[in-house]
Scaffold this motif. Structure first.
Motif, short mmCIF file in Angstrom:
data_model
loop_
_atom_site.label_atom_id
_atom_site.label_comp_id
_atom_site.label_asym_id
_atom_site.label_seq_id
_atom_site.Cartn_x
_atom_site.Cartn_y
_atom_site.Cartn_z
N GLY A 116 0.82 -1.20 0.00
CA GLY A 116 0.00 0.00 0.00
C GLY A 116 0.86 1.26 0.00
O GLY A 116 0.58 2.21 -0.73
N VAL A 117 1.93 1.25 0.81
CA VAL A 117 2.82 2.41 0.86
C VAL A 117 3.51 2.60 -0.50
O VAL A 117 3.54 3.71 -1.04
CB VAL A 117 3.87 2.23 1.99
CG1 VAL A 117 4.91 3.33 1.91
CG2 VAL A 117 3.19 2.24 3.34
N LEU A 118 4.01 1.49 -1.07
CA LEU A 118 4.64 1.58 -2.39
C LEU A 118 3.66 2.11 -3.42
O LEU A 118 4.00 2.97 -4.25
CB LEU A 118 5.14 0.20 -2.84
CG LEU A 118 6.42 -0.31 -2.18
CD1 LEU A 118 6.74 -1.71 -2.67
CD2 LEU A 118 7.57 0.65 -2.49
N GLY A 119 2.44 1.60 -3.37
CA GLY A 119 1.43 2.02 -4.34
C GLY A 119 1.15 3.51 -4.25
O GLY A 119 0.90 4.16 -5.26
N ALA A 120 1.21 4.06 -3.03
CA ALA A 120 0.94 5.50 -2.87
C ALA A 120 2.15 6.33 -3.29
O ALA A 120 2.02 7.34 -3.99
CB ALA A 120 0.56 5.79 -1.42
N VAL A 121 3.33 5.89 -2.87
CA VAL A 121 4.52 6.70 -3.15
C VAL A 121 4.84 6.70 -4.64
O VAL A 121 5.16 7.73 -5.23
CB VAL A 121 5.73 6.16 -2.34
CG1 VAL A 121 7.00 6.87 -2.76
CG2 VAL A 121 5.48 6.37 -0.86
N TYR A 122 4.72 5.52 -5.27
CA TYR A 122 5.03 5.42 -6.71
C TYR A 122 3.76 5.35 -7.53
O TYR A 122 3.65 4.55 -8.45
CB TYR A 122 5.90 4.19 -6.97
CG TYR A 122 7.22 4.23 -6.25
CD1 TYR A 122 8.22 5.10 -6.71
CD2 TYR A 122 7.47 3.46 -5.14
CE1 TYR A 122 9.43 5.16 -6.05
CE2 TYR A 122 8.68 3.51 -4.48
CZ TYR A 122 9.66 4.36 -4.93
OH TYR A 122 10.86 4.43 -4.29
N LEU A 187 -6.92 -4.54 2.14
CA LEU A 187 -6.05 -3.73 2.98
C LEU A 187 -5.04 -2.93 2.16
O LEU A 187 -4.71 -1.80 2.49
CB LEU A 187 -5.33 -4.62 4.00
CG LEU A 187 -4.68 -3.84 5.13
CD1 LEU A 187 -5.72 -3.12 5.96
CD2 LEU A 187 -3.87 -4.74 6.03
N THR A 188 -4.55 -3.53 1.05
CA THR A 188 -3.62 -2.80 0.20
C THR A 188 -4.27 -1.55 -0.37
O THR A 188 -3.71 -0.45 -0.30
CB THR A 188 -3.14 -3.70 -0.96
OG1 THR A 188 -2.56 -4.87 -0.43
CG2 THR A 188 -2.12 -2.97 -1.81
N ARG A 189 -5.47 -1.73 -0.91
CA ARG A 189 -6.18 -0.60 -1.48
C ARG A 189 -6.40 0.47 -0.42
O ARG A 189 -6.23 1.66 -0.67
CB ARG A 189 -7.53 -1.08 -1.98
CG ARG A 189 -7.63 -1.04 -3.48
CD ARG A 189 -8.92 -1.68 -3.86
NE ARG A 189 -9.50 -1.00 -4.99
CZ ARG A 189 -10.57 -1.47 -5.63
NH1 ARG A 189 -11.16 -2.56 -5.23
NH2 ARG A 189 -11.04 -0.82 -6.65
N PHE A 190 -6.80 0.02 0.76
CA PHE A 190 -7.12 0.99 1.79
C PHE A 190 -5.88 1.72 2.27
O PHE A 190 -5.89 2.94 2.47
CB PHE A 190 -7.83 0.32 2.95
CG PHE A 190 -8.67 1.30 3.67
CD1 PHE A 190 -9.98 1.50 3.29
CD2 PHE A 190 -8.14 2.07 4.68
CE1 PHE A 190 -10.74 2.46 3.91
CE2 PHE A 190 -8.90 3.02 5.31
CZ PHE A 190 -10.21 3.21 4.93
N THR A 191 -4.78 0.96 2.45
CA THR A 191 -3.53 1.59 2.89
C THR A 191 -3.09 2.63 1.87
O THR A 191 -2.69 3.74 2.22
CB THR A 191 -2.43 0.54 3.05
OG1 THR A 191 -2.92 -0.51 3.87
CG2 THR A 191 -1.19 1.13 3.68
N ARG A 192 -3.19 2.26 0.58
CA ARG A 192 -2.76 3.18 -0.46
C ARG A 192 -3.59 4.47 -0.40
O ARG A 192 -3.04 5.57 -0.43
CB ARG A 192 -2.92 2.52 -1.82
CG ARG A 192 -2.59 3.44 -2.98
CD ARG A 192 -2.84 2.73 -4.29
NE ARG A 192 -2.70 3.63 -5.42
CZ ARG A 192 -3.69 4.39 -5.89
NH1 ARG A 192 -4.87 4.36 -5.30
NH2 ARG A 192 -3.49 5.17 -6.92
#
Lengths: 308, 293
Positions: A116-122, A187-192
């Motif tokens: 999720g963090v990677l998805g948001a940052v990149y 959870l990935t989607r939500f974290t992003r």
């Protein structure tokens, strides 16, 4: 904050009451309660006693009150198959279910938070797109398809992993992954999204402007703040999704947990077991939700410090 | 929302392409193909999905040894044509999903509209119901109801319909509340429009695009729920083919005849994947802010 905290158990109690009532209505809508609740193979006295306790020959209101009294004192009748109190039957299944649930949640957190963090940052590069694609796939592939394909590959073709039971560490691998698929997607989607929300705020620019390293900005200021929302999702969404997933996954892998018990009870029409199992799982989900609400209130200073 | 407050993010949103990207185009094509196959299943399926042929049991798909002429995707344990069964299963699965999504739309839409326009205890009650529906793991309720009432198609459709109503209710309520304070609605009310008239003429038309998006996403969720229930043996009953029950029943033959489960499993995934991407594309186009849950 006190008012907020008081509301939580009240809401949970109302939901639980509704669940118990819905279960009662569902079991009584479909024909004769004596057939639905007693089954074959009881002694005459046992039959009499159960009919008397649950008022099965009484009016609907009497039956409802007797049912509520049973709920309060932990009496839910006898399993059709085992001829033991259903509470005992379900209690034996708690441990394996809890183990599988914990393993799945652990795997979900370990995979989803970094993704999720990677998805948001990149988010603008291929990394972000790949993360989103993976989240899509997790939603689109039903857990039973994931389980079946894994069994085909890892058990039948490669002969690496066992299919049935929960005897060893190897037995955990496929059920845990099958359970986690949807959870990881959610959870990935939500974290992003939570990270994107946080990273767009002013204090992040301030943190960068005062010269903090990018890693510190993202992890400490970004994830630190997004984490509160993420934890609430783990509690609120994961509990419900996992309850649904365990039903499927446990019955595929013959995992001796509550999910498998429920499916077997549903197929063999063992209504007392099914009824109590549904109530038990619903109670677990509602309690987890309530605890999450409390944790959220304690973690979020806007609620913790509010005077209302 | 906070993203829009940041100029960089706002600019990114504006630049978001409204036309479909390549992946979306492929997905939309697959969705259309699957819908067409489902509609035309009785015409294009090479065999009767229930016709048994005990002499050509468990034959593999085209390209393998022992392939039986005409059975392109192989045959199952009773010699039934896997391709024909998959096409008919797809048809039934999609029909059930559509019916379920429509029922959910009607229930949720009506309750959401009432909650959004009539405040007070009516709204509180409806929203309490929504909260409860969210808190209760629905698959379990479905197990209980299907076990008690039997797995007739009528019961199954009703269960699938109730599965997702709360999502519609939340969207409709939020939009109705937002719209009801807009100037054009005040103008309509000043001009003498009654509550029913404003709801039908002014609020519903504004709800079409968020509802279409939600309908598409619900469709994919209901396909998963239906296949799961049928897989467990509590949904569509044999001999009628559904994608989920084909996977469930074919499980016993997996070591020797994996095509029996792989064909319907691949169709399920193709269906849910393409419909979800379609829904996502529609959401981008409509630019509706929906929570993705």
């Amino acid at each position: 904050m006190i008012a907020y905290l008081v509301k939580i158990p009240v809401k949970a109690m109302v939901t639980l009451f509704a669940i118990v009532t819905v279960t009662f209505v569902a079991t009584r809508l479909s024909g004769n309660p004596i057939d639905t609740f007693l089954g074959d193979g009881l002694t005459a006295e046992g039959r009499e006693e159960l009919i008397r306790y649950f008022q099965l020959d009484g009016t609907l209101l009497q039956q409802y009150l007797a049912f509520l009294r049973g709920v309060l004192s932990g009496e839910f009748g006898l399993s059709f198959i085992d001829r033991r109190p259903v509470t005992e039957v379900v209690a034996e299944r708690l441990r394996p279910s809890a183990q599988l649930l914990l393993a799945s949640v652990a795997l979900t957190v370990v995979v989803s938070l970094p993704l999720g963090v990677l998805g948001a940052v990149y988010r603008k590069s291929w990394v972000g797109s790949a993360v989103m694609m993976l989240a899509f796939a997790g939603y689109a592939v039903p857990s039973f398809v994931l389980a079946i394909v894994m069994i085909l590959i890892f058990s039948y073709w490669l002969n690496w992993l066992p299919v049935v039971g929960n005897g060893s560490f190897l037995h955990f691998i496929m059920p845990t992954i099958a359970m986690s698929g949807v959870l990881i997607a959610a959870l990935t989607r939500f974290t992003r999204n939570a990270m994107l929300d946080v990273l767009g705020q002013d204090f992040i620019r301030t943190a960068r402007a005062k010269g903090l390293s990018e890693a510190r900005v993202v992890l400490r200021h970004g994830l630190g703040n997004a984490g509160v929302t993420v934890i609430s999702v783990i509690g609120l969404q994961i509990a419900g999704l996992a309850a649904a997933g365990s039903v499927v996954v446990e019955s595929i892998f013959s995992w001796p947990g509550i999910g498998q018990l429920l499916v077997n009870a549903a197929i063999m029409r063992d209504y007392p077991t099914l009824q109590f199992g549904v109530i038990a799982v619903a109670v677990a989900v509602v309690v987890i939700n309530a605890l999450t609400d409390v944790a959220y209130a304690l973690a979020d200073p806007r609620i913790r410090l509010s005077s209302a | 929302m906070t993203i829009a407050a940041d100029p960089a993010f706002a600019a990114e949103r504006r630049r978001k392409p409204r036309r479909a990207d390549p992946i979306q185009k492929v997905a939309i094509g697959i969705a259309a193909l699957l819908a067409a196959s489902a509609l035309l299943a009785p015409l294009i399926a090479p065999y009767d999905p229930l016709a048994q042929s005990l002499l050509s049991r468990l034959r593999p798909p085209i390209g393998f040894e022992r392939f039986a002429a005409g059975h392109f995707a192989g045959t199952d344990e009773l010699g039934r044509d896997v391709l024909s069964r998959s096409l008919h299963g797809l048809r039934l699965t999609l029909a059930l999903a559509f019916a379920g999504a429509v029922i959910g739309l009607l229930i949720g839409g009506a309750l959401g509209l009432i909650a959004g326009l009539r405040r007070g205890w009516v709204e509180d009650t409806i929203m309490a119901l929504v909260d409860m529906q969210i808190a209760i793991p629905f698959t379990l309720v479905a197990l209980l109801v299907l076990s008690l009432m039997g797995s007739s198609l009528t019961v199954l459709v009703l269960v699938l319909g109730i599965a997702g109503w709360e999502q519609y209710a939340r969207i409709v309520r939020a939009e109705a509340r937002r719209l009801s304070v807009q100037p054009f609605l005040e103008a309509a009310r000043t001009a003498g429009a009654g509550p029913v008239y404003t709801a039908v003429r002014h609020i519903l038309p504004n709800l079409v695009s968020p509802l279409v998006v939600q309908f598409t996403l619900a469709l994919s969720n209901i396909v998963i729920l239906e296949s799961t229930l049928s897989f467990l043996g509590l949904g569509v009953q044999p001999p009628q083919p559904s994608l989920g029950s084909m996977v469930g029943l074919g499980r016993d033959y997996m070591p020797t005849a994996p095509w029996i489960v792989l064909a319907p499993a691949a169709l399920i995934v193709a269906l849910t994947f393409s419909v979800q991407i379609l829904g996502d594309w529609l959401r981008d186009r409509a630019d509706v802010r929906l929570r993705d849950r």
